[in-house]
Design a protein around this motif. Structure first.
Motif, PDB file in Angstrom:
ATOM      1  N   HIS B 380      36.287 -47.470   5.394  1.00 15.48           N
ATOM      2  CA  HIS B 380      35.451 -46.318   5.736  1.00 15.48           C
ATOM      3  C   HIS B 380      34.665 -46.509   7.011  1.00 15.48           C
ATOM      4  CE1 HIS B 380      35.639 -44.920   1.301  1.00 15.48           C
ATOM      5  NE2 HIS B 380      36.741 -44.680   1.975  1.00 15.48           N
ATOM      6  N   SER B 381      34.783 -47.666   7.632  1.00  9.82           N
ATOM      7  CA  SER B 381      34.064 -47.861   8.890  1.00  9.82           C
ATOM      8  C   SER B 381      35.053 -47.742  10.038  1.00  9.82           C
ATOM      9  CB  SER B 381      33.393 -49.227   8.901  1.00  9.82           C
ATOM     10  OG  SER B 381      34.364 -50.247   8.973  1.00  9.82           O
ATOM     11  N   ASN B 382      34.556 -47.345  11.183  1.00  5.53           N
ATOM     12  CA  ASN B 382      35.429 -47.253  12.357  1.00  5.53           C
ATOM     13  C   ASN B 382      34.850 -47.985  13.555  1.00  5.53           C
ATOM     14  OD1 ASN B 382      33.378 -45.514  12.900  1.00  5.53           O
ATOM     15  ND2 ASN B 382      34.642 -43.689  13.166  1.00  5.53           N
ATOM     16  N   ALA B 383      33.782 -48.765  13.305  1.00  2.00           N
ATOM     17  CA  ALA B 383      33.171 -49.489  14.418  1.00  2.00           C
ATOM     18  C   ALA B 383      32.369 -50.659  13.876  1.00  2.00           C
ATOM     19  CB  ALA B 383      32.276 -48.554  15.220  1.00  2.00           C
ATOM     20  N   LEU B 384      32.003 -51.539  14.778  1.00  2.00           N
ATOM     21  CA  LEU B 384      31.164 -52.692  14.451  1.00  2.00           C
ATOM     22  C   LEU B 384      29.868 -52.587  15.231  1.00  2.00           C
ATOM     23  CD1 LEU B 384      33.220 -56.041  14.581  1.00  2.00           C
ATOM     24  CD2 LEU B 384      32.208 -54.929  12.575  1.00  2.00           C
ATOM     25  N   LEU B 385      28.761 -52.847  14.558  1.00  2.00           N
ATOM     26  CA  LEU B 385      27.475 -52.928  15.237  1.00  2.00           C
ATOM     27  C   LEU B 385      27.059 -54.391  15.217  1.00  2.00           C
ATOM     28  CD1 LEU B 385      24.758 -51.821  16.347  1.00  2.00           C
ATOM     29  CD2 LEU B 385      24.044 -51.548  13.967  1.00  2.00           C
ATOM     30  N   VAL B 386      26.712 -54.914  16.372  1.00  2.00           N
ATOM     31  CA  VAL B 386      26.254 -56.296  16.434  1.00  2.00           C
ATOM     32  C   VAL B 386      24.733 -56.301  16.492  1.00  2.00           C
ATOM     33  CG1 VAL B 386      26.429 -58.497  17.643  1.00  2.00           C
ATOM     34  CG2 VAL B 386      28.306 -56.834  17.796  1.00  2.00           C
ATOM     35  N   ILE B 387      24.105 -57.022  15.581  1.00  2.00           N
ATOM     36  CA  ILE B 387      22.669 -57.283  15.703  1.00  2.00           C
ATOM     37  C   ILE B 387      22.560 -58.726  16.198  1.00  2.00           C
ATOM     38  CG2 ILE B 387      20.425 -57.257  14.548  1.00  2.00           C
ATOM     39  CD1 ILE B 387      21.608 -55.527  12.382  1.00  2.00           C
ATOM     40  N   PRO B 388      22.214 -58.893  17.477  1.00  2.00           N
ATOM     41  CA  PRO B 388      22.220 -60.255  18.041  1.00  2.00           C
ATOM     42  C   PRO B 388      21.239 -61.164  17.294  1.00  2.00           C
ATOM     43  CG  PRO B 388      21.995 -58.587  19.771  1.00  2.00           C
ATOM     44  CD  PRO B 388      21.798 -57.895  18.464  1.00  2.00           C
ATOM     45  N   LYS B 389      21.486 -62.444  17.416  1.00  2.00           N
ATOM     46  CA  LYS B 389      20.770 -63.406  16.579  1.00  2.00           C
ATOM     47  C   LYS B 389      19.278 -63.464  16.836  1.00  2.00           C
ATOM     48  CE  LYS B 389      22.420 -67.313  19.410  1.00  2.00           C
ATOM     49  NZ  LYS B 389      23.184 -66.425  20.325  1.00  2.00           N
ATOM     50  N   ASN B 390      18.826 -62.958  17.994  1.00  2.00           N
ATOM     51  CA  ASN B 390      17.396 -62.970  18.286  1.00  2.00           C
ATOM     52  C   ASN B 390      16.751 -61.585  18.085  1.00  2.00           C
ATOM     53  OD1 ASN B 390      18.868 -61.882  20.319  1.00  2.00           O
ATOM     54  ND2 ASN B 390      17.692 -62.762  21.994  1.00  2.00           N
ATOM     55  N   VAL B 391      17.484 -60.674  17.438  1.00  2.00           N
ATOM     56  CA  VAL B 391      16.964 -59.325  17.216  1.00  2.00           C
ATOM     57  C   VAL B 391      16.798 -59.119  15.708  1.00  2.00           C
ATOM     58  CG1 VAL B 391      17.517 -56.860  17.378  1.00  2.00           C
ATOM     59  CG2 VAL B 391      17.972 -58.379  19.318  1.00  2.00           C
ATOM     60  N   GLU B 392      15.654 -58.548  15.324  1.00  2.00           N
ATOM     61  CA  GLU B 392      15.385 -58.399  13.896  1.00  2.00           C
ATOM     62  C   GLU B 392      16.260 -57.329  13.246  1.00  2.00           C
ATOM     63  OE1 GLU B 392      11.498 -57.515  12.074  1.00  2.00           O
ATOM     64  OE2 GLU B 392      10.824 -59.170  13.368  1.00  2.00           O
ATOM     65  N   GLY B 393      16.456 -56.245  13.984  1.00  2.00           N
ATOM     66  CA  GLY B 393      17.254 -55.162  13.430  1.00  2.00           C
ATOM     67  C   GLY B 393      17.054 -53.918  14.263  1.00  2.00           C
ATOM     68  N   PHE B 394      17.551 -52.799  13.771  1.00  2.00           N
ATOM     69  CA  PHE B 394      17.404 -51.535  14.489  1.00  2.00           C
ATOM     70  C   PHE B 394      16.777 -50.508  13.566  1.00  2.00           C
ATOM     71  CE2 PHE B 394      21.121 -53.542  16.587  1.00  2.00           C
ATOM     72  CZ  PHE B 394      20.570 -53.687  17.842  1.00  2.00           C
ATOM     73  N   ASP B 395      15.998 -49.622  14.162  1.00  2.00           N
ATOM     74  CA  ASP B 395      15.340 -48.578  13.383  1.00  2.00           C
ATOM     75  C   ASP B 395      16.161 -47.310  13.370  1.00  2.00           C
ATOM     76  OD1 ASP B 395      13.020 -49.566  12.245  1.00  2.00           O
ATOM     77  OD2 ASP B 395      12.016 -49.616  14.206  1.00  2.00           O
ATOM     78  N   LYS B 396      15.912 -46.487  12.385  1.00  2.00           N
ATOM     79  CA  LYS B 396      16.470 -45.140  12.361  1.00  2.00           C
ATOM     80  C   LYS B 396      16.103 -44.459  13.680  1.00  2.00           C
ATOM     81  CE  LYS B 396      16.296 -40.828   9.853  1.00  2.00           C
ATOM     82  NZ  LYS B 396      15.955 -40.109   8.637  1.00  2.00           N
ATOM     83  N   GLY B 397      17.083 -43.820  14.316  1.00  2.00           N
ATOM     84  CA  GLY B 397      16.815 -43.130  15.572  1.00  2.00           C
ATOM     85  C   GLY B 397      17.060 -43.986  16.807  1.00  2.00           C
ATOM     86  N   ASP B 398      17.141 -45.309  16.633  1.00  2.00           N
ATOM     87  CA  ASP B 398      17.427 -46.176  17.780  1.00  2.00           C
ATOM     88  C   ASP B 398      18.800 -45.853  18.353  1.00  2.00           C
ATOM     89  OD1 ASP B 398      15.087 -47.544  17.695  1.00  2.00           O
ATOM     90  OD2 ASP B 398      15.925 -49.484  17.058  1.00  2.00           O
ATOM     91  N   ARG B 399      18.919 -45.999  19.665  1.00  2.00           N
ATOM     92  CA  ARG B 399      20.207 -45.844  20.315  1.00  2.00           C
ATOM     93  C   ARG B 399      20.841 -47.229  20.414  1.00  2.00           C
ATOM     94  NH1 ARG B 399      22.128 -41.560  22.144  1.00  2.00           N
ATOM     95  NH2 ARG B 399      23.749 -41.600  23.749  1.00  2.00           N
ATOM     96  N   VAL B 400      22.017 -47.374  19.807  1.00  2.00           N
ATOM     97  CA  VAL B 400      22.672 -48.686  19.813  1.00  2.00           C
ATOM     98  C   VAL B 400      24.086 -48.543  20.389  1.00  2.00           C
ATOM     99  CG1 VAL B 400      21.391 -49.526  17.801  1.00  2.00           C
ATOM    100  CG2 VAL B 400      23.568 -48.321  17.465  1.00  2.00           C
ATOM    101  N   TRP B 401      24.627 -49.647  20.862  1.00  2.00           N
ATOM    102  CA  TRP B 401      26.022 -49.660  21.304  1.00  2.00           C
ATOM    103  C   TRP B 401      26.880 -50.210  20.187  1.00  2.00           C
ATOM    104  CZ3 TRP B 401      27.942 -47.803  25.911  1.00  2.00           C
ATOM    105  CH2 TRP B 401      26.980 -47.411  26.848  1.00  2.00           C
ATOM    106  N   VAL B 402      27.950 -49.505  19.870  1.00  2.00           N
ATOM    107  CA  VAL B 402      28.850 -50.008  18.833  1.00  2.00           C
ATOM    108  C   VAL B 402      30.246 -50.214  19.424  1.00  2.00           C
ATOM    109  CG1 VAL B 402      27.566 -48.907  16.951  1.00  2.00           C
ATOM    110  CG2 VAL B 402      29.460 -47.690  18.041  1.00  2.00           C
ATOM    111  N   LYS B 403      30.961 -51.136  18.827  1.00  2.00           N
ATOM    112  CA  LYS B 403      32.334 -51.442  19.260  1.00  2.00           C
ATOM    113  C   LYS B 403      33.293 -50.665  18.369  1.00  2.00           C
ATOM    114  CE  LYS B 403      30.896 -56.266  20.109  1.00  2.00           C
ATOM    115  NZ  LYS B 403      30.863 -56.344  21.584  1.00  2.00           N
ATOM    116  N   MET B 404      34.059 -49.767  18.949  1.00  2.00           N
ATOM    117  CA  MET B 404      35.028 -48.989  18.167  1.00  2.00           C
ATOM    118  C   MET B 404      36.160 -49.920  17.705  1.00  2.00           C
ATOM    119  SD  MET B 404      33.583 -46.053  18.244  1.00  2.00           S
ATOM    120  CE  MET B 404      34.821 -45.053  17.381  1.00  2.00           C
ATOM    121  N   LEU B 405      36.516 -49.780  16.420  1.00  2.00           N
ATOM    122  CA  LEU B 405      37.607 -50.616  15.897  1.00  2.00           C
ATOM    123  C   LEU B 405      38.932 -49.868  16.023  1.00  2.00           C
ATOM    124  CD1 LEU B 405      36.054 -52.197  12.700  1.00  2.00           C
ATOM    125  CD2 LEU B 405      36.684 -53.372  14.793  1.00  2.00           C
TER     126      LEU B 405
END
Lengths: 405, 405
Positions: B380-405
């Motif tokens: 059911h997923s079509n992409a990967l989101l990377v949360i880099p090791k020094n980042v806590e996470g992302f909030d609702k509404g944040d603009r993130v880059w995702v890798k299309m699978l």
């Protein structure tokens, strides 16, 4: 016959009505099904996981026994081996994926225990089903997990395999015959002297053939270069139509030459149905569609860019719809225009664009080269921007959706 | 050997230093080169177009003769046939793509002339080179048109073909050996009774094999299922290493089982170099990399999702870098988070997400299923989101880059 430049959608709708793609299906092993189109709905025969299983390496325990566990209050448990806990004083070692022993309802992770003698001390309290993957939590028995029309991807195979499904019913290859018409076209092997002799080295047919070959469910059959002779074109087309589900002819876009190809196609079948003589698209206006013996024949421009665009937005678009393929032909992304660009009213305009990262967004820049024969514009573009026929154009800064190529 | 969870980039850097991919190259016909990696730079041998040519169907004329032409002032020209205008009173019919006759410097389109007797009336004024594609305007002789490391796409072939290039030097297939370790793994043909017997039906190996098979420049060689026996693993691995450029072993992720696979690999070569014993990624922590006889051996998790992610961000990432492939492994797009999501500090977290259109933007929703063995999350997923090791996470509404699978 005069060009009438039908809207693409209207032409495709009529084509879907008047043509038949009798592809048929075949049973196959999983590994051979990759990239093919599923010809049946698939339901899960069992639950997955098929039983409660451990999600970690650790010890299966009664969660109740750990209620008060903490580093300052380690709870001692006796480690035993077997398929069931005799009492809640016991713990059974389990590896990730192993079935939860009877009597246990949680798994304590290795890092949450202190090992000592032949027992462990649990230093963390566990809720019921902690670190347990519950039976059916991934897939429930009877659940539909894939539908007819899906293009089979690796993850499908993984899921089918885990469910013990070893055979799939898939659509056979769609056979697409391709021939290039035009006495002026020479094979590349002829060399660049072709140009001195007034000939043109082929680029359109190899572009069409290799683009089609990206799709595993398509089998391309190549009929070579055909002279501008109505009989010759009719003979090749007749043979190719017998041997394929779809026929693509490229070239002969000059009005006189295309008439020849067009007449040749009509001559094969007195019941041939002209779906479109020209399409309301730019580039690609001469794109024509005829149904011969229920099979679609696409007449594409001899110019590579025009033919390439028509291949994508007409031929492949048709194929995806005719097979009810449950996947978008293109990944569409929003991007910001870096320049003003105009379309032509009455025609869907397909603009080759380059999409690239700009700050926190994607930007898109039209590749500004006139002429549909220009190859480098395609090499440097990675997406298509459609300016619909009722839209004048887009301004610099506009947010547009582009189709990634 | 204890896990040390090395950062992915650091591990890949070391791996690139210590391993060698001696792929070698081969000459091939254009049509067989599609999807392969170019092993040479390509320069245009000629200009394209090779001469000034008409961009439309019409009449070649002297532009000067049309300066005052308009519907109310039609300019009469005599239509002649030949390769040169004798004077500027003449016009020569040309089809799109034809060489501009000597003496002419513009082409008037059919719709801008009125035909009459054996002449035409031009009703539109033409600038110099109107409707002419100039020599070299697409490609200049000597220009670099493709570079070593590019994956060959249809448009490359079209351009090469038009330039009379018929042979390409490409890298041979990268041979990737794959074997699945783990006595608990059964082939799907064994059927669902496997689960009652404490076995697990394979899903990881077919996922790995079929994902690799998407890349035409990769040839997958499958060595089957291997029991958890150090000698047996070592024997298969030795054979597979001799026959391939890269070896992938899946499974045996439990600490004890992976030790067995790990030791088996080290036993093959006393100079084996451990690049990483565990990676700082989640899922996929047990992913390990060893160089044996200069060839990389990847030990992936037995869990399909963990193995799939490591295959993409470790194995394929390595391959693209080692071959200097000039293409991104993933299309990356920006999207808006619909939910808060946390990573784990110290580890790159790979979150399966679903990217979809929402109003005028793309949105991305994490597929929230715990456990790396869960297959439906990938379906059911079509992409990967990377949360880099020094980042806590992302909030609702944040603009993130995702890798299309």
């Amino acid at each position: 016959m005069k060009y009438d430049y039908k809207p693409i959608d209207e032409a495709l709708k009529t084509l879907l009505e008047y043509s038949r793609l009798d592809i048929g299906y075949v049973e196959t092993d999983l590994i051979d099904a990759i990239g093919m189109v599923l010809a049946e709905d698939i339901y899960a025969p069992i639950d997955l996981p098929p039983f409660d299983r451990s999600a970690v390496d650790g010890y299966a325990v009664c969660s109740d026994a750990t209620t008060s566990a903490s580093p300052s209050n380690p709870i001692p448990l006796k480690v035993v081996v077997g398929e069931a806990l005799a009492s809640c004083d016991e713990a059974i070692p389990v590896a990730t994926g192993q079935r939860i022993p009877k009597g246990a309802d949680a798994v304590v992770m290795l890092e949450d225990v202190i090992r000592k003698d032949n027992g462990i001390y649990v230093i963390k309290s566990l809720p019921k089903y902690a670190n347990v993957s519950r039976k059916g939590e991934d897939v429930k028995a009877g659940e539909k997990i894939a539908s007819k029309g899906e293009i089979i991807k690796p993850i499908h195979l993984a899921l089918f395999s885990a469910l013990g499904i070893t055979k799939l019913r898939i659509f056979k290859h769609v056979h697409v015959g391709v021939a290039a018409t035009g006495s002026e076209i020479a094979e590349p092997a002829y060399g660049v002297r072709a140009y001195d002799e007034g000939l043109i080295l082929d680029s359109t047919s190899i572009l069409i053939r290799s683009t089609l070959s990206k799709y595993r469910f398509i089998k391309v059959n190549w009929y070579g270069f055909v002279k501008d002779d109505e009989n010759e074109i009719a003979n090749i087309a007749k043979m190719a139509l017998d041997e394929n589900n779809i026929l693509i002819l490229t070239g002969g876009t000059g009005p006189s030459e295309q008439d020849k190809t067009f007449r040749a196609i009509l001559s094969i079948d007195s019941n041939a149905k002209v779906i479109a003589r020209g399409l309301a698209m730019r580039p690609g206006r001469p794109t024509s569609i005829v149904v011969v013996k229920s099979k679609p024949v696409f007449l594409l421009s001899g110019f590579p860019v025009a033919a390439y665009i028509a291949l994508n937005v007409v031929v492949l678009n048709f194929l995806f719809r005719a097979l009810n393929i449950k996947e978008e032909l293109f990944i569409e992304v929003p991007a910001q225009m870096t320049k003003r660009i105009s379309g032509s009213i009455g025609y869907d305009s397909f603009i080759r664009v380059k999409v690239f990262k700009c700050d926190e967004d994607l930007c898109t820049e039209p590749i500004m080269i006139h002429g549909s024969g220009v190859l480098k514009s395609l090499l440097h573009s990675n997406a298509l921007l459609v300016i619909p026929k009722n839209v004048e154009g887009f301004d610099k800064g506009d947010r547009v959706w582009v189709k990634m190529l």
